[in-house]
Design a protein around this motif. Structure first.
Motif, PDB file in Angstrom:
ATOM      1  N   VAL A  37     -80.435  54.588  42.816  1.00  0.00           N
ATOM      2  CA  VAL A  37     -81.295  53.837  41.986  1.00  0.00           C
ATOM      3  C   VAL A  37     -81.906  52.522  42.778  1.00  0.00           C
ATOM      4  O   VAL A  37     -80.861  51.827  43.082  1.00  0.00           O
ATOM      5  CB  VAL A  37     -80.711  53.406  40.591  1.00  0.00           C
ATOM      6  CG1 VAL A  37     -81.829  52.578  39.911  1.00  0.00           C
ATOM      7  CG2 VAL A  37     -80.299  54.503  39.797  1.00  0.00           C
ATOM      8  N   GLY A  38     -82.998  52.483  43.155  1.00  0.00           N
ATOM      9  CA  GLY A  38     -83.373  51.155  43.838  1.00  0.00           C
ATOM     10  C   GLY A  38     -83.922  50.060  42.949  1.00  0.00           C
ATOM     11  O   GLY A  38     -84.346  50.428  41.812  1.00  0.00           O
ATOM     12  N   MET A  39     -83.316  48.812  43.421  1.00  0.00           N
ATOM     13  CA  MET A  39     -83.648  47.675  42.673  1.00  0.00           C
ATOM     14  C   MET A  39     -83.663  46.465  43.493  1.00  0.00           C
ATOM     15  O   MET A  39     -83.191  46.552  44.651  1.00  0.00           O
ATOM     16  CB  MET A  39     -82.659  47.587  41.518  1.00  0.00           C
ATOM     17  CG  MET A  39     -81.276  47.219  41.671  1.00  0.00           C
ATOM     18  SD  MET A  39     -80.037  47.466  40.709  1.00  0.00           S
ATOM     19  CE  MET A  39     -79.904  49.010  40.136  1.00  0.00           C
ATOM     20  N   HIS A  40     -84.311  45.420  42.757  1.00  0.00           N
ATOM     21  CA  HIS A  40     -84.130  44.200  43.652  1.00  0.00           C
ATOM     22  C   HIS A  40     -82.682  43.816  44.215  1.00  0.00           C
ATOM     23  O   HIS A  40     -81.856  43.732  43.193  1.00  0.00           O
ATOM     24  CB  HIS A  40     -84.852  43.017  42.952  1.00  0.00           C
ATOM     25  CG  HIS A  40     -84.887  41.691  43.776  1.00  0.00           C
ATOM     26  ND1 HIS A  40     -84.022  40.851  43.881  1.00  0.00           N
ATOM     27  CD2 HIS A  40     -86.201  41.423  44.659  1.00  0.00           C
ATOM     28  CE1 HIS A  40     -84.668  39.794  44.711  1.00  0.00           C
ATOM     29  NE2 HIS A  40     -85.788  40.335  45.112  1.00  0.00           N
ATOM     30  N   LYS A  41     -82.685  43.246  45.420  1.00  0.00           N
ATOM     31  CA  LYS A  41     -81.162  43.057  45.863  1.00  0.00           C
ATOM     32  C   LYS A  41     -80.205  42.015  45.007  1.00  0.00           C
ATOM     33  O   LYS A  41     -79.095  42.300  44.962  1.00  0.00           O
ATOM     34  CB  LYS A  41     -81.264  42.403  47.327  1.00  0.00           C
ATOM     35  CG  LYS A  41     -80.025  42.079  48.022  1.00  0.00           C
ATOM     36  CD  LYS A  41     -80.492  41.884  49.496  1.00  0.00           C
ATOM     37  CE  LYS A  41     -79.317  41.412  50.333  1.00  0.00           C
ATOM     38  NZ  LYS A  41     -79.474  41.062  51.886  1.00  0.00           N
ATOM     39  N   ASN A  42     -80.719  40.979  44.624  1.00  0.00           N
ATOM     40  CA  ASN A  42     -80.162  40.036  43.726  1.00  0.00           C
ATOM     41  C   ASN A  42     -80.158  40.134  42.390  1.00  0.00           C
ATOM     42  O   ASN A  42     -79.896  39.223  41.506  1.00  0.00           O
ATOM     43  CB  ASN A  42     -80.865  38.720  44.291  1.00  0.00           C
ATOM     44  CG  ASN A  42     -80.693  38.405  45.670  1.00  0.00           C
ATOM     45  OD1 ASN A  42     -79.633  38.799  46.426  1.00  0.00           O
ATOM     46  ND2 ASN A  42     -81.898  37.779  46.131  1.00  0.00           N
ATOM     47  N   ASP A  43     -80.549  41.330  41.770  1.00  0.00           N
ATOM     48  CA  ASP A  43     -80.607  41.568  40.289  1.00  0.00           C
ATOM     49  C   ASP A  43     -79.289  42.131  39.967  1.00  0.00           C
ATOM     50  O   ASP A  43     -79.286  43.341  39.456  1.00  0.00           O
ATOM     51  CB  ASP A  43     -81.760  42.446  40.012  1.00  0.00           C
ATOM     52  CG  ASP A  43     -82.049  42.351  38.472  1.00  0.00           C
ATOM     53  OD1 ASP A  43     -81.156  42.086  37.678  1.00  0.00           O
ATOM     54  OD2 ASP A  43     -83.312  42.763  38.080  1.00  0.00           O
TER      55      ASP A  43
END
Length: 127
Positions: free
Chosen positions: A73-79
């Motif tokens: 699952v791709g997501m923003h690095k800092n989330d």
């Protein structure tokens, strides 16, 4: 190409092998069906769907596969909030047995793309 050559060597076919790239999946399929190629490497799900509709095709069911394919699952690095929610949801799906039901619906033996279940979701803290 390198994964395929390593697989062939590991399984005793290291002799005079030749790896060729085809422009499309259809071209790869046609090469195998006409005998121009002995086989081709592709995502298991796609190969299973072709083989399901053509008794002349066979998918090698090697638990190690030809190469490593990871889904995620791709997501923003800092989330970290989203990452925690996704991880918890995946763990709950696995722990409840719902993951297996979903998997069987889409990839089980009676599905359009039968794929042997070869991995698992880690469930913390008890998994």
């Amino acid at each position: 190409g390198d994964n395929w050559l390593a697989w062939l060597k590991h399984h005793g076919h290291a002799g005079d092998t030749h790896v060729e790239s085809f422009g499309t999946k259809q071209a790869s399929l046609n090469a195998v069906k006409t005998g121009a190629a002995a086989g081709w490497v592709e995502d298991y799900e796609l190969l299973a769907s072709y083989a399901r509709n053509d008794p002349g095709l066979y998918v090698i069911q090697d638990p190690g596969g030809v190469g490593v394919k990871l889904d995620g699952v791709g997501m923003h690095k800092n989330d970290s909030q989203l990452m925690l929610k996704v991880n918890l949801a995946l763990q709950q799906l696995a722990a409840s047995g719902e993951y297996r039901l979903i998997y069987n619906r889409w990839f089980g033996p009676g599905s359009a793309t039968p794929v042997p279940l070869m991995g698992h979701i880690e469930v913390w803290p008890n998994g």
